[in-house]
Design a protein around this motif. Structure first.
Motif, mmCIF file in Angstrom:
data_model
loop_
_atom_site.group_PDB
_atom_site.id
_atom_site.type_symbol
_atom_site.label_atom_id
_atom_site.label_comp_id
_atom_site.label_asym_id
_atom_site.label_seq_id
_atom_site.Cartn_x
_atom_site.Cartn_y
_atom_site.Cartn_z
ATOM 1 N N UNK A 33 -40.228 25.837 -104.627
ATOM 2 C CA UNK A 33 -40.508 26.048 -103.206
ATOM 3 C C UNK A 33 -39.415 25.396 -102.352
ATOM 4 N N UNK A 35 -39.175 24.040 -98.336
ATOM 5 C CA UNK A 35 -39.850 23.757 -97.075
ATOM 6 C C UNK A 35 -38.825 23.177 -96.095
ATOM 7 N N UNK A 45 -43.364 26.331 -95.067
ATOM 8 C CA UNK A 45 -42.824 26.998 -96.239
ATOM 9 C C UNK A 45 -41.826 28.065 -95.829
ATOM 10 N N UNK A 48 -40.640 30.814 -101.615
ATOM 11 C CA UNK A 48 -40.932 30.265 -102.928
ATOM 12 C C UNK A 48 -40.643 31.294 -104.017
ATOM 13 N N UNK A 50 -41.822 32.302 -108.123
ATOM 14 C CA UNK A 50 -42.759 32.052 -109.213
ATOM 15 C C UNK A 50 -42.196 32.472 -110.563
ATOM 16 N N UNK A 56 -40.731 35.115 -102.953
ATOM 17 C CA UNK A 56 -41.648 35.587 -101.913
ATOM 18 C C UNK A 56 -41.375 34.830 -100.627
ATOM 19 N N UNK A 90 -36.864 20.267 -97.881
ATOM 20 C CA UNK A 90 -37.480 19.703 -99.078
ATOM 21 C C UNK A 90 -37.706 20.801 -100.108
ATOM 22 N N UNK A 101 -47.506 19.455 -106.445
ATOM 23 C CA UNK A 101 -46.084 19.745 -106.384
ATOM 24 C C UNK A 101 -45.271 18.460 -106.531
ATOM 25 N N UNK A 103 -41.695 16.810 -105.563
ATOM 26 C CA UNK A 103 -40.691 16.997 -104.522
ATOM 27 C C UNK A 103 -39.391 16.269 -104.839
#
Lengths: 112, 114
Positions: A33, A35, A45, A48, A50, A56, A90, A101, A103
């Motif tokens: 992800x 951010x 967000x 991200x 997957x 997405x 981030x 999550x 970070x």
């Protein structure tokens, strides 16, 4: 322990430049992800991913793109940097599903 | 979209006191998570509570969840100066809603005075 590494802690760029922010995780996590964090707005967000080559849009994707060519690396690209993209960025990763999550320490980006 | 909103925005207490932070959200959740962020650093996961749980403990942390009120609270007991940080709640929806990511609130800044 999971380690999420962001390539730069601080970065200064000029408006109009193409900017790359890199993020690497070492735990074979499926999800990654990006951010941005601004005072009073919390974390928002951007994008991200997957899976490799899958992405997405998040809540604020405009002006950004991403690349995930390898599972461990997720790059955020500012196509043409603008001053309103000055922020803390981030990166995070997580195994599949809504798991906690992990970070990185963030990149504080200033666009002049 | 669902969003966690923390309350208060800022909290200042003395060492040894308890600190309570609240989080409200808008839609159904799979779980709710609390994170801590030291100044200038990334977020660190503290605790996760599932939607079918009402209370969870981890050391000096106690989290409650009330799904009927769509709210959660984080209690830090016997606070220490080292607890000074920002605290965020984050909600995880169900994958069939199409949203795989967490939604973070704007955080509570906790200052613990020595």
């Amino acid at each position: 322990d999971v380690k999420v590494t962001q390539s730069s802690r601080y970065l200064v760029k000029r408006t109009g430049e193409k900017v790359f922010l890199e993020c690497v995780q070492d735990m074979d996590h499926e999800n990654m992800f990006w951010y941005r964090q601004d005072p009073g707005l919390g974390l928002r967000l951007i994008y991200f991913s997957y899976d490799v080559k899958m992405k997405e849009k998040g809540d604020i994707p405009e002006g950004y793109s991403v690349s995930r060519e390898k599972k461990e690396r997720f790059s955020l690209i500012l196509e043409s940097a603008s001053t309103n993209q000055t922020s803390m960025y981030l990166c995070a990763s997580t195994p599949e599903g809504p798991q906690p999550q992990h970070f990185g320490d963030g990149t504080r980006l200033s666009i002049l | 979209s669902q969003q966690g909103e923390e309350d208060p925005q800022a909290l200042s207490i003395q060492e040894g006191e308890n600190a309570t932070m609240n989080c409200s959200y808008k839609t159904s959740i799979n779980n709710l998570q609390w994170y801590r962020q030291n100044s200038g650093r990334g977020l660190v996961h503290l605790i996760l509570i599932r939607s079918n749980e009402r209370e969870k403990h981890s050391g000096r942390l106690r989290v409650t969840l009330d799904t009927s009120k769509k709210s959660s609270s984080l209690l830090i007991t016997a606070s220490r100066a080292a607890d000074t940080a920002s605290y965020f709640c984050a909600t995880a929806g169900f994958l069939d809603t199409g949203r795989r990511a967490l939604t973070f609130g704007s955080g509570t800044r906790l200052q613990v005075q020595p």
